[in-house]
Motif scaffolding. Structure first.
Motif, PDB file in Angstrom:
ATOM      1  N   GLY A  55      -5.369   7.523   3.721  1.00 42.94           N
ATOM      2  CA  GLY A  55      -5.909   6.172   3.890  1.00 42.94           C
ATOM      3  C   GLY A  55      -5.225   5.177   2.965  1.00 42.94           C
ATOM      4  N   GLY A  66      -7.593  -4.547   4.369  1.00 43.54           N
ATOM      5  CA  GLY A  66      -7.039  -3.195   4.183  1.00 43.54           C
ATOM      6  C   GLY A  66      -7.691  -2.496   2.997  1.00 43.54           C
ATOM      7  N   ASP A  67      -7.548  -1.192   2.971  1.00 39.81           N
ATOM      8  CA  ASP A  67      -8.090  -0.397   1.878  1.00 39.81           C
ATOM      9  C   ASP A  67      -7.025   0.637   1.523  1.00 39.81           C
ATOM     10  OD1 ASP A  67      -9.611   1.039   0.130  1.00 39.81           O
ATOM     11  OD2 ASP A  67     -11.317   1.305   1.466  1.00 39.81           O
ATOM     12  N   PRO A  68      -6.381   0.586   0.367  1.00 38.93           N
ATOM     13  CA  PRO A  68      -6.795  -0.016  -0.896  1.00 38.93           C
ATOM     14  C   PRO A  68      -6.193  -1.396  -1.214  1.00 38.93           C
ATOM     15  CG  PRO A  68      -5.019   1.500  -1.338  1.00 38.93           C
ATOM     16  CD  PRO A  68      -5.212   1.486   0.160  1.00 38.93           C
ATOM     17  N   GLU A  69      -5.735  -2.151  -0.217  1.00 40.63           N
ATOM     18  CA  GLU A  69      -5.191  -3.480  -0.531  1.00 40.63           C
ATOM     19  C   GLU A  69      -6.271  -4.428  -1.068  1.00 40.63           C
ATOM     20  OE1 GLU A  69      -4.530  -1.794   2.274  1.00 40.63           O
ATOM     21  OE2 GLU A  69      -2.561  -2.271   3.088  1.00 40.63           O
ATOM     22  N   LYS A  90       1.019   4.933   1.197  1.00 41.26           N
ATOM     23  CA  LYS A  90       0.203   5.694   2.158  1.00 41.26           C
ATOM     24  C   LYS A  90       0.320   7.214   2.046  1.00 41.26           C
ATOM     25  CE  LYS A  90      -0.599   2.572   5.974  1.00 41.26           C
ATOM     26  NZ  LYS A  90       0.320   1.435   6.084  1.00 41.26           N
ATOM     27  N   PHE A 146      -5.242  -8.736   9.259  1.00 40.99           N
ATOM     28  CA  PHE A 146      -4.346  -7.994   8.351  1.00 40.99           C
ATOM     29  C   PHE A 146      -3.089  -7.700   9.163  1.00 40.99           C
ATOM     30  CE2 PHE A 146      -4.483  -3.353   6.388  1.00 40.99           C
ATOM     31  CZ  PHE A 146      -3.104  -3.286   6.362  1.00 40.99           C
ATOM     32  N   ASN A 150      -4.356  -5.414  12.045  1.00 38.99           N
ATOM     33  CA  ASN A 150      -5.690  -4.857  11.846  1.00 38.99           C
ATOM     34  C   ASN A 150      -6.642  -6.046  11.760  1.00 38.99           C
ATOM     35  OD1 ASN A 150      -5.002  -2.018  11.596  1.00 38.99           O
ATOM     36  ND2 ASN A 150      -3.998  -2.606   9.702  1.00 38.99           N
ATOM     37  N   ARG A 201      -9.371  -6.632  10.017  1.00 42.55           N
ATOM     38  CA  ARG A 201     -10.231  -6.444   8.839  1.00 42.55           C
ATOM     39  C   ARG A 201      -9.352  -6.470   7.611  1.00 42.55           C
ATOM     40  NH1 ARG A 201      -7.968  -1.682   7.593  1.00 42.55           N
ATOM     41  NH2 ARG A 201      -7.060  -0.620   9.359  1.00 42.55           N
ATOM     42  N   ASP A 222       0.860  -1.181   0.000  1.00 45.10           N
ATOM     43  CA  ASP A 222       0.000   0.000   0.000  1.00 45.10           C
ATOM     44  C   ASP A 222       0.900   1.236   0.000  1.00 45.10           C
ATOM     45  OD1 ASP A 222      -1.747   2.014   0.889  1.00 45.10           O
ATOM     46  OD2 ASP A 222      -1.759   1.283   2.953  1.00 45.10           O
TER      47      ASP A 222
HETATM   48  N1  GLY Z   1      -4.277   0.444   3.872  1.00 43.52           N
HETATM   49  C1  GLY Z   1      -4.126   0.451   5.267  1.00 43.52           C
HETATM   50  C2  GLY Z   1      -5.342   0.198   6.033  1.00 43.52           C
HETATM   51  O1  GLY Z   1      -6.351  -0.228   5.514  1.00 43.52           O
HETATM   52  O2  GLY Z   1      -5.295   0.390   7.250  1.00 43.52           O
END
Ligand code: GLY
Ligand code: AMP
Length: 463
Positions: free
Chosen positions: A260, A323-326, A248, A303, A319, A321, A246
């Motif tokens: 994000g 990831g976003d944008p993974e 950042k 994650f 994490n 959940r 990612d």
């Molecule tokens: N891309 C990092 C996150 O979702 O925390």
């Protein structure tokens, strides 16, 4: 494993049934996804392709998720509203996108209520979600389970002077982390000791991040390249999903403020078999065992944010959940029927599943609003052109009924994802397709993936 699962497995083994026959015993599933970003759009896209998907709801969703099902406008922290929706729509499976409902105990809320206790929830209970909800808990969990991570100590307002002494003992840069959830802003990295001392006082005494910084973790700086590893757990067994990287920072060359996430790639070239074996042996296996030892039945995505330091993986953070944008590059690379995996995770039988991965490289670039990650104006109309290859992933968008089109409603607005035979091709393809979406003031980084490829972006149209 629950006795009914053991019986079911023994039954299948005895009959020598193969997977397709087992699949026939699975019923069509009504699914609710909680969340509204690019991660939830990609989940909706993938779940809609499942042969087991019946009705699909996303709450609150965005202008794109309504392509795949029904959007329901509700507050995802209002568990009673969610219960009413689940009962009204006969939901069988809830997929929780972001961390906050998990850290606040949505899974426990379901389990404690006989009317909804049978509904499958993808995401850990409150005890498991503490891996993201408390950095102090996560760091102690790593130490207890001999998982490689940066050396650290935790301080409160009562031990602030010990915190200052600890800062003076370690080498810069100084990494200070608010213990609790702080909307992705709770990690501060400073190079000067004086700034670090001021920051520590701001966090502990002036509650810079509110209750989240009542405790502060100070840790050593890890110098290396980051990557994100995703695992799906069923409480006992795990499957490793494709890894991703990612980007950042807002600025090219990884400069400027944290966001994000401005883009992502998968696979990650340096995450070869030998590196991933270290990740599995030194991090994933002890994490899964550690959760079991704590008495936590973790069903959902884990994650693991990692730093590759001279070929060795260290955990930066957990994490609870995706990831976003993974997610926008990880899910497109998974060939499996996603509902089959999620139902198996909830039923405790992931050991019957294997991940089938698309060998191609996926690259995703995020288009953001002018001013992001600072303040920005919402409501800009979005123009979209069709592409036969690019995936247009809605993130911060909403449908404006009077304009009859999607408008911007967040900082990160639309992601474009493309495949390629290798990283260079994937990047060339995605940058060629960036004109598939446009809105006033749109900005995107032109160097996603460049640190790992020799590619330079081109300006030709892919739409
Ligand atoms: N891309 C990092 C996150 O979702 O925390
Ligand atoms: P987070 O907001 O928790 O995702 O963390 C923000 C970022 O801070 C991470 O993605 C890393 O880039 C960086 N970071 C956190 N801890 C460390 C560390 N110990 N050493 C170096 N960088 C770190």
């Amino acid at each position: 494993m629950k006795p009914d699962r053991i019986l079911q497995k023994a039954f299948f083994n005895k009959l020598q049934l193969n997977e397709p026959e087992i699949i026939m015993t699975m019923k069509k599933t009504n699914v609710l996804i909680l969340g509204s970003g690019g991660r939830e759009y990609t989940l909706a896209w993938k779940i809609k392709q499942s042969q087991f998907c019946n009705n699909l709801f996303t709450a609150p969703g965005n202008a794109g998720t309504s392509e795949f099902g029904v959007n329901i406008d509700l507050n995802i922290l209002d568990f009673e509203l969610i219960k009413n929706l689940v009962l009204k729509e006969n939901i069988d499976l809830v997929v929780v996108g972001p961390e906050e409902p998990l850290v606040k105990g949505i899974h426990d809320y379901f389990l404690a209520d006989p009317e909804i206790a049978h509904i499958k929830v993808i995401g850990p209970d409150k005890a498991g979600a503490a891996l993201e909800g408390s950095k102090d808990f996560a760091k102690n969990f790593m130490i207890k389970n001999s998982i490689p991570t940066a050396k650290f100590e935790t301080f409160t307002r009562d031990t602030i002077e010990e915190g200052v002494a600890f800062l003076r003992k370690i080498k810069p840069p100084f990494v200070l982390k608010a213990d609790g959830l702080a909307a992705g802003k709770g990690v501060v990295i400073l190079s000067e000791i004086r700034e670090a001392e001021i920051e520590l006082r701001e966090m502990l005494l002036n509650q810079k991040f509110g209750e989240a910084s009542a405790k502060v973790v100070i840790e050593e700086f890890l110098d290396g390249i980051e990557l994100s590893v995703f695992v799906l757990l069923d409480g006992e067994n795990y499957l490793i999903l494709p890894e991703a990287k990612d980007y950042k920072r807002i600025g090219e060359g990884d400069t400027g403020l944290n966001t994000g996430g401005m883009g992502s790639i998968s696979p990650v070239p340096f995450a070869d078999l030998s590196f991933m074996k270290k990740v599995e042996d030194q991090i994933i296996k002890p994490s899964v065992k550690g959760l079991l030892d704590e008495g936590i039945t973790y069903k959902g995505f884990l994650f693991i944010g990692l730093m590759n330091v001279n070929g060795n993986p260290y955990v930066i953070e957990y994490n609870v959940r995706l990831g976003d944008p993974e997610t926008e590059v990880v899910l497109p690379r998974i060939s499996n029927d996603i509902l089959e995996l999620l139902i198996a995770a909830s039923d405790g039988c992931l050991d019957r599943q294997t991940i089938e991965t698309d060998p191609r490289t996926a690259a995703c670039v995020m288009m953001v609003s002018a001013g992001y990650p600072g303040s920005y104006i919402k409501g800009k109309p979005i123009e979209v052109k069709k592409s036969s290859t690019a995936m247009l992933i809605h993130a911060g968008t909403t449908f404006n009924t009077s304009l009859g089109k999607a408008v911007t409603s967040g900082g990160r607005v639309i992601a474009i994802m493309e495949f390629g035979d290798n990283l260079e091709d994937a990047l060339a393809n995605v940058y060629r397709s960036m004109d598939c979406a446009s809105f006033e003031g749109a900005y995107f980084r032109r160097d996603i993936g460049n640190d790992l490829a020799s590619f330079k972006p081109m300006n030709t149209s892919g739409c």
